[in-house]
Scaffold this active site. Structure first.
Site, PDB file in Angstrom:
ATOM      1  N   TRP A 371      -1.990 -18.698 -40.426  1.00 55.25           N
ATOM      2  CA  TRP A 371      -2.309 -18.658 -42.116  1.00 55.25           C
ATOM      3  C   TRP A 371      -0.807 -19.086 -42.407  1.00 55.25           C
ATOM      4  O   TRP A 371      -1.100 -19.573 -43.605  1.00 55.25           O
ATOM      5  CB  TRP A 371      -2.530 -17.353 -42.385  1.00 55.25           C
ATOM      6  CG  TRP A 371      -1.388 -16.245 -42.462  1.00 55.25           C
ATOM      7  CD1 TRP A 371      -0.550 -16.043 -41.356  1.00 55.25           C
ATOM      8  CD2 TRP A 371      -1.110 -15.540 -43.312  1.00 55.25           C
ATOM      9  NE1 TRP A 371       0.057 -15.237 -41.667  1.00 55.25           N
ATOM     10  CE2 TRP A 371      -0.134 -14.764 -42.812  1.00 55.25           C
ATOM     11  CE3 TRP A 371      -1.346 -15.284 -44.538  1.00 55.25           C
ATOM     12  CZ2 TRP A 371       0.955 -13.734 -43.704  1.00 55.25           C
ATOM     13  CZ3 TRP A 371      -0.755 -14.589 -45.454  1.00 55.25           C
ATOM     14  CH2 TRP A 371       0.195 -13.649 -45.078  1.00 55.25           C
ATOM     15  N   ASP A 372       0.073 -19.357 -41.642  1.00 61.15           N
ATOM     16  CA  ASP A 372       1.454 -19.626 -42.295  1.00 61.15           C
ATOM     17  C   ASP A 372       1.431 -20.971 -42.737  1.00 61.15           C
ATOM     18  O   ASP A 372       1.943 -21.226 -43.850  1.00 61.15           O
ATOM     19  CB  ASP A 372       2.575 -19.917 -40.965  1.00 61.15           C
ATOM     20  CG  ASP A 372       2.618 -18.580 -39.960  1.00 61.15           C
ATOM     21  OD1 ASP A 372       1.465 -18.002 -39.746  1.00 61.15           O
ATOM     22  OD2 ASP A 372       3.734 -18.269 -39.867  1.00 61.15           O
ATOM     23  N   GLU A 501       0.659  -6.314 -40.110  1.00 63.84           N
ATOM     24  CA  GLU A 501       0.235  -6.035 -38.763  1.00 63.84           C
ATOM     25  C   GLU A 501       0.468  -4.948 -38.163  1.00 63.84           C
ATOM     26  O   GLU A 501       0.105  -4.297 -37.189  1.00 63.84           O
ATOM     27  CB  GLU A 501       0.647  -7.153 -37.859  1.00 63.84           C
ATOM     28  CG  GLU A 501      -0.101  -8.547 -38.180  1.00 63.84           C
ATOM     29  CD  GLU A 501       0.461  -9.592 -37.309  1.00 63.84           C
ATOM     30  OE1 GLU A 501       1.361  -9.330 -36.612  1.00 63.84           O
ATOM     31  OE2 GLU A 501      -0.382 -10.872 -37.465  1.00 63.84           O
ATOM     32  N   LYS A 614       4.878  -3.269 -42.377  1.00 63.23           N
ATOM     33  CA  LYS A 614       5.872  -4.643 -41.618  1.00 63.23           C
ATOM     34  C   LYS A 614       6.366  -5.592 -42.376  1.00 63.23           C
ATOM     35  O   LYS A 614       7.411  -6.002 -42.300  1.00 63.23           O
ATOM     36  CB  LYS A 614       4.724  -4.958 -40.465  1.00 63.23           C
ATOM     37  CG  LYS A 614       5.615  -6.045 -39.602  1.00 63.23           C
ATOM     38  CD  LYS A 614       4.586  -6.980 -38.765  1.00 63.23           C
ATOM     39  CE  LYS A 614       5.318  -7.997 -37.844  1.00 63.23           C
ATOM     40  NZ  LYS A 614       4.463  -8.507 -36.987  1.00 63.23           N
ATOM     41  N   GLN A 615       5.464  -5.891 -43.447  1.00 67.36           N
ATOM     42  CA  GLN A 615       5.864  -7.329 -44.285  1.00 67.36           C
ATOM     43  C   GLN A 615       5.068  -7.211 -45.375  1.00 67.36           C
ATOM     44  O   GLN A 615       4.395  -6.349 -45.830  1.00 67.36           O
ATOM     45  CB  GLN A 615       5.427  -8.296 -43.485  1.00 67.36           C
ATOM     46  CG  GLN A 615       3.984  -8.595 -43.291  1.00 67.36           C
ATOM     47  CD  GLN A 615       3.757  -9.550 -42.101  1.00 67.36           C
ATOM     48  OE1 GLN A 615       3.567  -8.938 -40.978  1.00 67.36           O
ATOM     49  NE2 GLN A 615       3.307 -10.603 -42.577  1.00 67.36           N
TER      50      GLN A 615
END
Length: 783
Positions: A371-372, A501, A614-615
């Site tokens: 998806w980046d 994630e 995580k993000q």
């Protein structure tokens, strides 16, 4: 992540320079100096082909989309688990060129080297190495080596190798080698992968050395894909007489060209390299295509290829460059340009290939597309190089049938579910909680498509491909969830993984539900547009997709009733339904050396039971759809996620910085931006050897344009909310919008907008409408 590293390379505006040859830095530098054009990728290895071990170097040459496949071994397989892997395959190396100076082999490990530099010219797309070498016997030569991967000819790489005898006259021999006994460094670059590829995976079908050419054709043992490559050689200088010897065996071929050099006069080898695969043509065409392409490139010559390379880069930088003035601007400027250069050269441009998370710079993540591309990279191209953005969307459209098949495997009778990680369009993620469960990939692609359509106004693309993608992705959202009585009849989506994630297989991930709703809204809008403007196109889609406008009634019901988790006490949107129930994260319990690598050091269940992220996840959704939230909502949620986000992904800090701008936390925004701008150039994560972090590189551009300048395009309205970091005097950037090119300069107290191309542009500063007409039309806004 160490963000306090001093610059690895000298700070320069348009170059990255290595000033010494150090074996311990080699692996990292191979990524720094990697070159590609979206089709061919080559790591920044030396022509001398030093025998570095697996921890100090990786000879890497790749073709986008050319992969090896292995049968995946599972201890316990699930229904629908991918059965065959896809790994970007390391290909035969044709860069290797050894030089003998009057019989002595040039190597920087022997003799004496002085005046050494290796420089990546970001403005030109050329890598150059210069040095003066004195052989053990005292013969001194000046060596200049240039290399490029052509944007003009996608199958071509070129090397210009110049040797000038400084204190003698005598033989100069170039020995060029085609080395086919190559393999991937899977154990180093993808250590958790157990299926390979291990060992040499290309079986030679043809290796030839003839006239001034070396040729190879081989087949990948698992995928069955066929590669052909070749290189031509031309020498100039010396006494003009060239003595050639050549040989070929089962796994390599080489050609030696010897010239009698004269003191003070340069002897030059031009080496043109071609790669081609049967992904573009029939296998029977590959040999003649390689030969003819080499003929054409050889006629052009290195100088012409370099000229066209500079012209291409010049056009790119004319639009994409961001200029900043102020404190630390030189270092940040270098980081931004380095990042933009790498994402430019990594993107597939043929509509058949995408863009890997590591580009074509290394083997990390097996070369997979994630998806980046859509969330981070594609928006940069939408505003700066829309034709490239369209080609990346074309790749997704080209794999729509595989996405439909994947949806059926997941139990959806209609629609398409795009793979989480892939090369050929099929799912390649072997651990579904972190892979296939990330259904948000559908909405990410739909978002990027919608952004492209709004910014470019490309109605033709909507009719030809876009509407079909939007309808098929929306259909999965209309099937994956349910109207839950326990949630007041709201539409709930269970057992999915959002961008974060560390929280997997959750119910009602906020980001997923938000993006799904907007995916449905965009699909409904596309159908409505076609019904009004091109009913014939809509009738065609209805027939081809067995689509009924009745489906839109369900879509609208979901849009009206989408459920979002909400915590009343904090007045924030938690990551998912269970997020606030999880045990608070205690960073002090985790040894510092294990903090950035949790999955490598702790069982997944230990991680998943803690309340931490995580993000950027929910915050990412709020950035993408900021118009749906009030300033106070954004602040409360930002403050909350500041507390629980660990930023263990390179995709995170740039997003937090953008939202910090939205809510006026400008100092925090600048800190986050600074962490992102030089993340790869200074190797903050200590893993740059495996390849670039393309998403963060693109996120740096977004941090300025979408962050500091506040650019958004929502409901086809281009909007700015400009701000200036306290330490800067100004920054300037350009964006394309519906056929116009707009230049924006933000300085202390004002923002200036100039129409550089196009007849007219309309945009907004806050709620104020601005219209510029005619080239040079200007508006200055006090800020």
């Amino acid at each position: 992540m160490n963000i306090n590293k001093p610059p690895i390379y000298p700070v320069e505006p348009w170059a990255i320079t290595e000033l010494s040859f150090n074996k311990e830095d080699n692996y990292r530098n191979e990524t720094t100096f990697a070159l590609s054009n979206g089709y061919i990728g080559t790591r920044g290895t030396y022509e001398e082909a030093y025998p570095f071990d697996i921890d100090t170097g990786l000879e890497g040459n790749f073709v986008n989309g050319f992969y090896e496949s292995e049968e995946i071994r599972y201890g316990e397989a699930n229904f629908g688990s991918p059965l065959h892997s896809q790994s970007l395959l390391n290909l035969p190396n044709m860069k290797e060129t050894r030089v003998y100076v009057a019989g002595e082999l040039f190597t920087m490990e022997e003799g004496e080297t002085e005046g050494y530099s290796r420089k990546l010219y970001l403005k030109d797309g050329v890598l150059e190495r210069k040095l003066i070498w004195t052989s053990p016997s005292g013969k001194k030569v000046q060596i200049v080596i240039k290399r490029l991967v052509s944007f003009e000819m996608k199958n071509i790489m070129a090397i210009c190798y110049e040797v000038t005898p400084l204190n003698f006259s005598g033989e100069i021999t170039f020995t060029s080698r085609l080395q086919a006994d190559v393999e991937n460094h899977t154990r180093k670059t993808n250590p958790i992968v157990d299926y390979g590829p291990f060992g040499r995976r290309l079986e030679p079908l043809r290796i030839v050395a003839e006239k001034n050419r070396l040729y190879y054709r081989g087949i990948a043992k698992g995928s069955g894909l066929i590669l052909a490559c070749g290189c031509s050689h031309k020498t100039t200088g010396g006494d003009g007489a060239v003595r050639i010897s050549q040989e070929a065996d089962e796994l390599d071929a080489q050609m030696s060209l010897t010239v009698d050099g004269r003191q003070g006069e340069a002897v030059t080898l031009e080496k043109i390299i071609c790669y081609a695969t049967d992904l573009d043509m029939g296998p029977e065409q590959l040999d003649i295509f390689t030969e003819e392409t080499l003929n054409l490139a050889e006629r052009k010559g290195y100088a012409q290829l370099e000229k066209s390379q500079k012209e291409y880069l010049g056009r790119f930088w004319e639009t994409a460059d961001i200029q900043i003035r102020g404190k630390d601007s030189e270092a940040l400027q270098q980081g931004i340009r380095f990042n933009l250069f790498h994402i430019l050269q990594s993107a597939g441009r043929d509509g058949k290939t995408g863009m890997g998370a590591k580009g074509l710079s290394g083997e990390g993540y097996e070369g997979h597309y994630f998806w980046d591309t859509e969330m981070y990279v594609l928006p940069v191209f939408v505003y700066t190089e829309p034709d490239t953005a369209k080609k990346l969307l074309d790749y997704r459209y080209a794999t729509l049938e595989q996405a439909r098949q994947r949806a059926r495997i997941l139990g959806h009778e209609k629609g398409a579910l795009f793979p989480w990680r892939t090369i050929n369009g099929e799912e390649a993620s072997t651990y579904y909680p972190l892979g296939t469960a990330q259904y948000h990939i559908n909405a990410d692609i739909a978002y990027a498509l919608s952004l492209y359509l709004q910014v470019t106004g490309d109605v033709g693309y909507l009719k030809e491909k876009g509407a079909e993608i939007l309808i098929e992705t929306a259909r999965v959202w209309a099937d994956v969830g349910s109207f839950a009585d326990c949630k007041g009849g709201r539409y709930c989506i269970c057992s999915v993984t959002g961008p974060d994630e560390y929280n997997v297989l959750v119910d009602n991930n906020f980001y997923t539900n938000l993006m799904a709703r907007e995916n449905l809204r965009d699909a409904k809008g596309a159908v409505g547009y076609l019904a009004s403007h091109d009913p014939e196109c809509l009738d065609r889609l209805k027939r081809e997709l067995d689509f009924s406008e009745d489906e839109m009634r369900l879509w609208q019901k979901i849009i009206d009733n989408m459920y979002f988790p909400y915590d009343e006490s904090r007045q924030v949107y938690p990551l998912d339904d269970g997020f606030m129930m999880r045990k608070p994260w205690d960073e002090s319990r985790i040894p510092e050396e294990k903090r950035a690598w949790l999955y490598e050091n702790y069982h997944p269940l230990f991680i998943m039971r803690h309340r931490m992220s995580k993000q950027a996840d929910a915050i990412l959704g709020m950035y993408l759809h900021s118009h749906l939230f009030t300033q106070e909502e954004l602040k409360r949620n930002y403050d909350f996620y500041q507390e629980v986000t660990l930023h263990h992904s390179s995709l995170s800090t740039c997003i937090f910085g953008i939202v910090a701008c939205d809510i006026g936390y400008y100092d925090e925004a600048y800190t986050y931006f600074s962490q992102s701008a030089r993340m790869d150039l200074d190797d903050y994560h200590n893993n740059f050897y495996a390849g670039i972090h393309a998403a963060n590189m693109a996120g740096t551009w977004q941090a300025i344009v979408n962050g500091f300048a506040g650019v958004r395009c929502q409901h086809s309205r281009l909007r700015f909310c400009p701000s200036l970091p306290a330490d800067w005097e100004s920054y300037t950037f350009k964006i394309r919008y519906q056929g116009a090119l707009l230049k924006a300069t933000v300085s202390r107290g004002e923002a200036e907008f100039v129409l550089e191309e196009g007849e007219k542009i309309t945009f907004y500063i806050g709620e104020k409408e601005i219209a510029l007409e005619g080239r040079g039309g200007t508006h200055v806004e006090k800020i």
